[in-house]
Motif scaffolding. Structure first.
Motif, PDB file in Angstrom:
ATOM      1  N   LYS A   1      24.069   8.969  26.162  1.00 34.23           N
ATOM      2  CA  LYS A   1      23.754   8.543  27.528  1.00 34.23           C
ATOM      3  C   LYS A   1      24.998   8.343  28.403  1.00 34.23           C
ATOM      4  O   LYS A   1      24.894   8.334  29.627  1.00 34.23           O
TER       5      LYS A   1
ATOM      6  N   ASP B   1      15.099   2.927  25.292  1.00 36.51           N
ATOM      7  CA  ASP B   1      14.481   2.338  26.487  1.00 36.51           C
ATOM      8  C   ASP B   1      15.279   1.138  26.979  1.00 36.51           C
ATOM      9  O   ASP B   1      15.465   0.946  28.193  1.00 36.51           O
TER      10      ASP B   1
ATOM     11  N   ASP C   1      18.445   2.233  28.737  1.00 35.00           N
ATOM     12  CA  ASP C   1      18.139   2.744  30.081  1.00 35.00           C
ATOM     13  C   ASP C   1      18.003   1.598  31.070  1.00 35.00           C
ATOM     14  O   ASP C   1      18.505   1.670  32.201  1.00 35.00           O
TER      15      ASP C   1
ATOM     16  N   GLU D   1      20.767   0.555  34.319  1.00 39.94           N
ATOM     17  CA  GLU D   1      20.351   0.482  35.722  1.00 39.94           C
ATOM     18  C   GLU D   1      21.161  -0.565  36.488  1.00 39.94           C
ATOM     19  O   GLU D   1      21.316  -0.465  37.709  1.00 39.94           O
TER      20      GLU D   1
END
Length: 210
Positions: A42, A7, A10, A14
């Motif tokens: 990722k 999390d 992520d 951004e």
């Protein structure tokens, strides 16, 4: 359900398209391995960040390497022998020295003023000996304990200086030196970006460094 690290990555992705000149600092080596694997899942191309555990990061800032506890014990004994006129044997010394080194470690991790602390402990012992009626009888045990508390105030700065000159130390010493050198480190690395992930219950040194 995603993990905390997933999390967090992520959220970072951004606003960060590249990890060039980026350093991730984590609480442990194990967390770093998990982060590296998650990054591979990722990111398909581009730079990977440098990943450090907190111990390695603090060593980089302080420019001091962590020594093994047994090595530190032998160094401490050498300091002890130069301080005492009648030093005890190494076996007797080692029975209490490990505990003392743990106390030194706590003092430095929390950036306690060591001189003030040892004066405070000395004065507490003197107050315990005080009697309004003057009836206190000082036993040999009390004498020895009082003397030992005072000696700690001598051992600590000598041991600290000795290790600092050798560029080695226990964790707390490394933290204290890192705090002292953090401005220089930042100036040298101002082109880099740092992410500190997964920390809680910070000691005083970590609060300042972070």
């Amino acid at each position: 359900m995603q993990s905390f690290i997933s999390d967090t990555l992520d959220a970072i992705l951004e606003t960060n398209s590249s990890f060039e000149n980026t350093i991730f600092v984590l609480p442990s080596q194990r967390a770093g391995v998990f982060l590296k694997q998650t990054l591979k899942d990722k990111i398909s191309a581009g730079f990977l960040p440098e990943i450090l555990n907190i111990g390695s990061f603090i060593e980089n800032v302080s420019e001091i390497k962590k020594a093994e506890s047994v090595e530190l014990l032998f160094h401490f004994y050498s300091i002890y022998k130069t301080t005492e006129k009648q030093p005890v044997s190494f076996d007797t010394f080692s029975s209490w020295a490990f505990t003392v080194m743990q106390d030194f470690n706590e003092i430095d991790q929390h950036l306690v003023n060591s001189k003030e602390l040892f004066v405070y402990l000395r004065d507490i012992q003197r107050l315990k000996k005080w009697s309004v009626k003057g009836t206190f009888q000082e036993t040999e045990f009390v004498k020895d304990h009082f003397s030992f508390i005072e000696k700690l105030g001598e051992y600590y700065p000598k041991f600290y200086t000795f290790l600092e000159e050798k560029k080695i130390g226990y964790q707390g010493l490394i933290y204290r030196e890192a705090v002292a050198k953090i401005d220089v480190f930042i100036e040298k690395n101002k082109h880099k970006k740092f992410f500190f992930i997964g920390f809680n219950a910070l000691n005083k040194a970590e609060e300042i460094l972070f």
